[in-house]
Design a protein around this motif. Structure first.
Motif, PDB file in Angstrom:
ATOM      1  N   UNK A  80      -2.828 -17.442  22.164  1.00 32.81           N
ATOM      2  CA  UNK A  80      -2.071 -18.347  21.303  1.00 32.81           C
ATOM      3  C   UNK A  80      -2.331 -18.041  19.838  1.00 32.81           C
ATOM      4  N   UNK A  81      -3.506 -17.542  19.526  1.00 32.59           N
ATOM      5  CA  UNK A  81      -3.890 -17.309  18.135  1.00 32.59           C
ATOM      6  C   UNK A  81      -3.070 -16.215  17.465  1.00 32.59           C
ATOM      7  N   UNK A  82      -2.335 -15.423  18.242  1.00 36.70           N
ATOM      8  CA  UNK A  82      -1.482 -14.392  17.668  1.00 36.70           C
ATOM      9  C   UNK A  82      -0.025 -14.846  17.744  1.00 36.70           C
ATOM     10  N   UNK A  83       0.829 -14.379  16.839  1.00 37.37           N
ATOM     11  CA  UNK A  83       2.246 -14.744  16.920  1.00 37.37           C
ATOM     12  C   UNK A  83       2.921 -14.039  18.093  1.00 37.37           C
ATOM     13  N   UNK A  84       4.051 -14.548  18.526  1.00 33.41           N
ATOM     14  CA  UNK A  84       4.743 -13.956  19.661  1.00 33.41           C
ATOM     15  C   UNK A  84       5.145 -12.514  19.386  1.00 33.41           C
ATOM     16  N   UNK A  85       5.477 -12.203  18.147  1.00 32.57           N
ATOM     17  CA  UNK A  85       5.911 -10.834  17.848  1.00 32.57           C
ATOM     18  C   UNK A  85       4.809  -9.823  18.136  1.00 32.57           C
ATOM     19  N   UNK A  86       3.534 -10.254  18.062  1.00 33.45           N
ATOM     20  CA  UNK A  86       2.421  -9.354  18.362  1.00 33.45           C
ATOM     21  C   UNK A  86       2.296  -9.092  19.858  1.00 33.45           C
TER      22      UNK A  86
ATOM     23  N   UNK B  51       8.374 -17.969  19.191  1.00 30.33           N
ATOM     24  CA  UNK B  51       7.022 -18.229  18.694  1.00 30.33           C
ATOM     25  C   UNK B  51       6.271 -19.117  19.680  1.00 30.33           C
ATOM     26  N   UNK B  52       4.933 -19.085  19.548  1.00 34.15           N
ATOM     27  CA  UNK B  52       4.048 -19.961  20.307  1.00 34.15           C
ATOM     28  C   UNK B  52       3.658 -21.142  19.422  1.00 34.15           C
ATOM     29  N   UNK B  53       3.622 -22.336  20.023  1.00 34.56           N
ATOM     30  CA  UNK B  53       3.274 -23.546  19.281  1.00 34.56           C
ATOM     31  C   UNK B  53       2.326 -24.416  20.099  1.00 34.56           C
ATOM     32  N   UNK B  54       1.761 -25.429  19.439  1.00 34.60           N
ATOM     33  CA  UNK B  54       0.943 -26.434  20.097  1.00 34.60           C
ATOM     34  C   UNK B  54       1.478 -27.810  19.720  1.00 34.60           C
TER      35      UNK B  54
ATOM     36  N   UNK C 275       2.411 -23.769  14.993  1.00 32.34           N
ATOM     37  CA  UNK C 275       1.936 -22.461  15.431  1.00 32.34           C
ATOM     38  C   UNK C 275       0.464 -22.316  15.073  1.00 32.34           C
ATOM     39  N   UNK C 276      -0.151 -21.239  15.538  1.00 35.84           N
ATOM     40  CA  UNK C 276      -1.540 -20.979  15.154  1.00 35.84           C
ATOM     41  C   UNK C 276      -1.651 -20.821  13.644  1.00 35.84           C
ATOM     42  N   UNK C 277      -0.674 -20.155  13.052  1.00 34.43           N
ATOM     43  CA  UNK C 277      -0.666 -19.971  11.592  1.00 34.43           C
ATOM     44  C   UNK C 277      -0.577 -21.317  10.889  1.00 34.43           C
ATOM     45  N   UNK C 278       0.249 -22.225  11.434  1.00 36.00           N
ATOM     46  CA  UNK C 278       0.397 -23.544  10.837  1.00 36.00           C
ATOM     47  C   UNK C 278      -0.845 -24.400  10.982  1.00 36.00           C
ATOM     48  N   UNK C 279      -1.477 -24.343  12.149  1.00 36.07           N
ATOM     49  CA  UNK C 279      -2.717 -25.095  12.348  1.00 36.07           C
ATOM     50  C   UNK C 279      -3.791 -24.640  11.372  1.00 36.07           C
TER      51      UNK C 279
ATOM     52  N   UNK D 153      -7.951 -20.521  21.088  1.00 39.76           N
ATOM     53  CA  UNK D 153      -7.613 -19.120  21.360  1.00 39.76           C
ATOM     54  C   UNK D 153      -6.495 -18.984  22.384  1.00 39.76           C
ATOM     55  N   UNK D 154      -6.539 -19.822  23.428  1.00 39.48           N
ATOM     56  CA  UNK D 154      -5.442 -19.817  24.389  1.00 39.48           C
ATOM     57  C   UNK D 154      -5.281 -18.529  25.157  1.00 39.48           C
ATOM     58  N   UNK D 155      -6.373 -17.812  25.411  1.00 38.07           N
ATOM     59  CA  UNK D 155      -6.294 -16.586  26.195  1.00 38.07           C
ATOM     60  C   UNK D 155      -6.345 -16.874  27.681  1.00 38.07           C
TER      61      UNK D 155
END
Length: 489
Positions: free
Chosen positions: A129-135, A475-478, A102-106, A115-117
């Motif tokens: 992408x920089x925000x979690x899915x819950x946001x 969640x979003x991941x890369x 995830x962005x948090x993990x990276x 950013x992935x916008x």
């Protein structure tokens, strides 16, 4: 010595499927994680969600160890596994694994967070992408009060360990081996991370076809990124499933300097719970309202019959299971009024096959880039135990572990979810079609128009079909490249 390094692949020129056997793509195949270009094909999988421990050196060492121990595979290694499986008469079994951050993990690993916008034209989706899915719950129509609590917290990554290619194998031995492999992988992972949640996927295969919990053949109509897959797709004159790497990959922003042809892909995970009892009751009620067979009512809600036949082509399936290859070479050009496949039918909402242009563009029904470039590479698997033949009717505890890869989450998955699937007005302007009858998330207040009878000329307006698929978290991941993983050492 001559320089044998291949020139970097220009993604902007990758608009058509690739022949991965060409030397041009050799480095890409070695560097790209598996399961992206094509599904790993296993029928059982453990999805291990984790958070890094404070000791990041240990976390990095654990990730590298997962790769060197055979729990993270490249696309080239996946292809080799497939070749061995075919050469051995489809009996050999090998574990497959992939890891995503995830962005948090990276950020925790000190890696670049893309950013992935949104970058594509059209109605924007306000997420990155920089925000979690819950946001992004408001954008995606999610109700956070229904989420599993683990997905409301930061998750750093997910390790997927998959096993079992043969649907005819005895289930328990396959599960025993999967659990043994997942246990070994987890022991490595836990040297640098804490496991937050584990989701077990189990494909329900009936008559050689994987079925989702409502009983429909799953995984039809994927974008195809390889020449060999196009060759086996059958006729494509009406609807071409071909796709290019430009819609699937990005240059890996985390790759170490000097890496050549190192690519990554954005990954979306959503746990979609299915209310089978509620679905079946709604199908029966709708069938009575339309004086139609329940099988036809369900097919109009989905867009296909349970065997995969598209409802736009007939009011009954062609025959018993199994289907050698569910038809995919069709459009809705001859059903502009929605008298065969309603506009709220799931496959019409999520893959409009020219409806965008027919109803909101020039009117000629061309498959425009603005529509085709939204496509995603779906890699989902069902979860939850069922009775043989899916004869039971659970209300909770079963569903789909929805997963997909793409080059841009905002412009692909999220755009489809917000502006197509959840949008009462997408499909046509008047009358409004309402939400996707299967996976729509949101208010479910717009009435829907059904053919009465199938093929017309009359229609009947009925209350929203109902929400029988509920997102329980995600969640979003890369999926970073293999060089990025090895550079953590």
């Amino acid at each position: 010595m001559p320089d044998t390094q291949q020139p970097a692949i220009d993604l902007s020129q990758e608009n058509t499927p690739i022949d991965e056997s060409l030397q041009k793509y050799a480095q890409l195949m070695n560097n790209l994680q598996g399961n992206i270009l094509t599904s790993h094909g296993r029928h059982f999988a453990m999805h291990i969600f984790f958070k890094f421990k404070p000791d990041l050196a240990a976390a990095k060492a654990a990730i590298v160890a997962l790769r060197t121990s055979g729990y993270i595979h490249s696309a080239a290694e996946q292809a080799a596994q497939t070749a061995r499986f075919v050469a051995d008469g489809d009996t050999i079994q090998e574990v497959f694994g992939t890891i995503l951050f995830s962005a948090h993990g990276l950020a925790a690993l000190g890696l670049t967070v893309p950013p992935g916008g949104s970058i594509a034209p059209g109605p924007a989706v306000n997420l990155t992408f920089a925000q979690p899915m819950r946001a992004a719950a408001a954008e995606l129509g999610d109700k956070l009060n229904l989420w599993d609590p683990e997905y409301l917290e930061d998750i750093d990554g997910v390790l997927i360990v998959a096993y079992g290619n043969q649907p005819t194998d005895n289930t328990q031995p396959i599960l025993d081996e999967l659990f043994a492999q997942a246990k070994k992988a987890r022991e490595i992972l836990e040297k640098g991370a804490v496991v937050a949640k584990v989701e077990t996927g189990h494909a329900h295969v009936i008559d050689n076809e994987p079925r989702e919990h409502f009983g429909f053949v799953d995984g039809i109509s994927q974008p195809l990124f390889r020449v060999k897959d196009i060759a086996g797709a059958g006729p494509t004159d009406l609807f071409d499933p071909a796709a290019g790497l430009i819609n699937l990959l990005i240059a890996d922003p985390c790759a170490p300097g000097g890496s050549t042809d190192a690519f990554a892909s954005f990954f979306v995970f959503r746990k979609l719970e299915q209310n089978v009892k509620g679905w079946r009751a709604a199908v029966e009620t709708t069938a009575k309202d339309l004086d139609a067979d329940p099988g036809l009512a369900g097919a109009m809600a989905v867009g296909r019959f349970q065997n995969g036949d598209p409802v736009v082509e007939a009011d009954a399936p062609t025959g018993p299971f199994p289907q050698p290859s569910p038809p995919n070479n069709f459009t809705y050009a001859e059903d502009v009024a929605g008298l065969k496949c309603p506009y709220h039918g799931h496959i019409r909402k999520a893959n409009p096959r020219g409806d965008t242009d027919r109803n909101f563009g020039k009117g000629d029904g061309k498959l425009t880039p603005g529509e085709r470039d939204r496509r995603i590479a779906r890699r989902g698997i069902t979860y939850g135990d069922r009775a043989p033949g899916l004869t039971d009717a659970p209300e909770t505890g079963v569903g789909l572990l929805f997963m997909c890869y793409q080059a841009n989450i905002a412009d692909q998955f999220a755009f489809m979810q917000k502006n197509w699937v959840n949008n009462d007005g997408f499909g046509r302007g008047d009358p409004l079609p309402g939400q996707d009858a299967v996976i729509g998330q949101g208010s479910h207040t717009q009435a829907q128009v059904w053919a009465d009878p199938w093929g017309g000329p009359n229609t009947k307006t009925l209350p929203d079909f109902g929400q029988f698929v509920t997102n329980k978290g995600g969640e979003f991941f890369l999926a970073v490249s293999i060089p990025t993983i090895l550079a953590l050492a």
